[in-house]
Design a protein around this motif. Sequence first.
Motif, short mmCIF file in Angstrom:
data_model
loop_
_atom_site.label_atom_id
_atom_site.label_comp_id
_atom_site.label_asym_id
_atom_site.label_seq_id
_atom_site.Cartn_x
_atom_site.Cartn_y
_atom_site.Cartn_z
N VAL A 252 0.83 -1.21 0.00
CA VAL A 252 0.00 0.00 0.00
C VAL A 252 0.87 1.26 0.00
O VAL A 252 0.60 2.22 -0.73
CB VAL A 252 -0.96 0.00 1.21
CG1 VAL A 252 -1.64 1.37 1.36
CG2 VAL A 252 -2.01 -1.09 1.05
N ALA A 253 1.92 1.25 0.82
CA ALA A 253 2.80 2.43 0.91
C ALA A 253 3.94 2.38 -0.09
O ALA A 253 4.70 3.34 -0.21
CB ALA A 253 3.35 2.56 2.33
N GLY A 254 4.09 1.25 -0.78
CA GLY A 254 5.17 1.12 -1.74
C GLY A 254 6.55 1.12 -1.09
O GLY A 254 7.50 1.71 -1.62
N THR A 255 6.67 0.46 0.05
CA THR A 255 7.95 0.42 0.75
C THR A 255 8.91 -0.55 0.06
O THR A 255 8.52 -1.31 -0.81
CB THR A 255 7.76 0.00 2.22
OG1 THR A 255 7.20 -1.32 2.25
CG2 THR A 255 6.81 0.94 2.95
N THR A 256 10.15 -0.55 0.51
CA THR A 256 11.15 -1.46 -0.05
C THR A 256 11.08 -2.82 0.63
O THR A 256 10.30 -3.02 1.58
CB THR A 256 12.57 -0.89 0.14
OG1 THR A 256 12.92 -0.97 1.53
CG2 THR A 256 12.65 0.56 -0.32
N TRP A 257 11.93 -3.71 0.19
CA TRP A 257 12.02 -5.04 0.79
C TRP A 257 12.41 -4.97 2.26
O TRP A 257 12.08 -5.86 3.03
CB TRP A 257 13.07 -5.88 0.03
CG TRP A 257 14.42 -5.23 0.04
CD1 TRP A 257 14.94 -4.39 -0.91
CD2 TRP A 257 15.40 -5.31 1.08
NE1 TRP A 257 16.19 -3.95 -0.54
CE2 TRP A 257 16.50 -4.50 0.69
CE3 TRP A 257 15.47 -5.97 2.30
CZ2 TRP A 257 17.64 -4.33 1.47
CZ3 TRP A 257 16.62 -5.81 3.08
CH2 TRP A 257 17.68 -5.00 2.66
N PHE A 258 13.12 -3.90 2.64
CA PHE A 258 13.59 -3.79 4.03
C PHE A 258 12.41 -3.79 4.99
O PHE A 258 12.36 -4.58 5.95
CB PHE A 258 14.42 -2.52 4.22
CG PHE A 258 14.77 -2.24 5.67
CD1 PHE A 258 15.77 -2.96 6.30
CD2 PHE A 258 14.07 -1.28 6.40
CE1 PHE A 258 16.08 -2.72 7.64
CE2 PHE A 258 14.37 -1.04 7.73
CZ PHE A 258 15.39 -1.76 8.35
N GLY A 260 9.35 -4.75 4.39
CA GLY A 260 8.63 -6.01 4.27
C GLY A 260 9.27 -7.12 5.08
O GLY A 260 8.58 -7.87 5.78
N ALA A 261 10.59 -7.22 5.00
CA ALA A 261 11.30 -8.28 5.73
C ALA A 261 11.16 -8.09 7.24
O ALA A 261 10.93 -9.05 7.99
CB ALA A 261 12.78 -8.29 5.33
N VAL A 262 11.29 -6.85 7.69
CA VAL A 262 11.16 -6.56 9.13
C VAL A 262 9.75 -6.86 9.61
O VAL A 262 9.55 -7.46 10.68
CB VAL A 262 11.54 -5.09 9.43
CG1 VAL A 262 11.22 -4.74 10.88
CG2 VAL A 262 13.02 -4.85 9.15
N ALA A 263 8.74 -6.45 8.85
CA ALA A 263 7.35 -6.68 9.24
C ALA A 263 7.04 -8.17 9.35
O ALA A 263 6.37 -8.61 10.30
CB ALA A 263 6.41 -6.00 8.24
N VAL A 264 7.52 -8.94 8.37
CA VAL A 264 7.27 -10.39 8.40
C VAL A 264 7.96 -11.03 9.60
O VAL A 264 7.36 -11.85 10.32
CB VAL A 264 7.75 -11.04 7.08
CG1 VAL A 264 7.75 -12.57 7.21
CG2 VAL A 264 6.87 -10.60 5.92
N ALA A 265 9.21 -10.67 9.84
CA ALA A 265 9.97 -11.27 10.95
C ALA A 265 9.37 -10.90 12.31
O ALA A 265 9.18 -11.77 13.18
CB ALA A 265 11.43 -10.83 10.88
N LEU A 266 9.07 -9.62 12.48
CA LEU A 266 8.50 -9.19 13.77
C LEU A 266 7.11 -9.78 13.97
O LEU A 266 6.75 -10.19 15.08
CB LEU A 266 8.43 -7.66 13.82
CG LEU A 266 9.76 -6.92 13.96
CD1 LEU A 266 9.52 -5.41 13.88
CD2 LEU A 266 10.44 -7.27 15.28
#
Length: 321
Positions: A252-258, A260-266
């Motif tokens: 939605v916000a068009g963020t980078t992989w960084f 995304g990776a942090v959100a999935v891990a946390l």
Amino acid sequence: MALTNRVPGTTPDGHEPEASRKATPGEYVKAYVALSKPRVIELLLITTIPVMFVAAGGVPPLWTAVATLLFGTMSAASANAMNCYIDRDIDREMRRTRQRPGAMDLATPRGALTYGLVLAIGSTVGFALLVNTLAAALSVFAILFYILVYTMLLKRRTAQNVVWGGIAGCMPVLIGWSAVTNSLDWAPFILFLVVFFWTPPHTWTLAMRYREDYAQAKVPMLPVVASDRRVLLECVLYSWATAIVSVVFWPVAGTTWFYGAVAVALGALLVFQAHRLLSRSRAGVSGAQLKTMGFFHLSNAYLALLFVAVTVDPLIANALG
């Protein structure tokens, strides 16, 4: 009856009573700071600044950030002080809030209410004049919702108090975004939902630790009226919702992989720990042995680290070009 030779005007051990003294200016300051609930304000600011980085696509204008922090702090402190004024009766019944009655006695209920109202007016005027009227309106909504809906209507009446009352705690995300853009968009509403779903398990695991306090104060928090298993099942469901919505922010916000990776891990860690607590409860562990405060502290770290990722991601995107 035994007679004593105590001199009138002395204590039973024969010493003169300590003269009452007037509070120092520093003690008054500490009292008003306590009524402001600085640790709650910390948590609100953790969600305000990061969203400003996303809204600005990088570092937000310095003055806008400083003004939003200042008036946001005043807004939150005003709501907290008025909450202490309204809840001064039950604060005396609870260990977790035992420092507030002393502060209220020093500041006086009238002083606390006046302090809260002055801060509310000051923050609203400050937002309107130095940031924008949309941020001011959202700040006013947050204050009124926290006082009228959560404190006066929901808190003492329903076990869902922190679910819907938590909306006030989600507002800094919208305020931070609007301070930069003078508008609203889907991205801040996704982060609004992250905080919304995060709030119940965070609060309920704390309430499980202080269940007796809430029961004595007649506040029907879910851990007071439901079994451990029911509470922890809901914590699992809300943790899943938090993790899923946090990942939705990625596209939605068009963020980078960084990010995304942090959100999935946390999110995976949060959900794992929630399931772990539920499994322990189903295995017969109860009370202090459940160690629900571990999840409470983890949830604090989860939100802080997630919003650090929200802050850093636009900077990474700019660096990558």
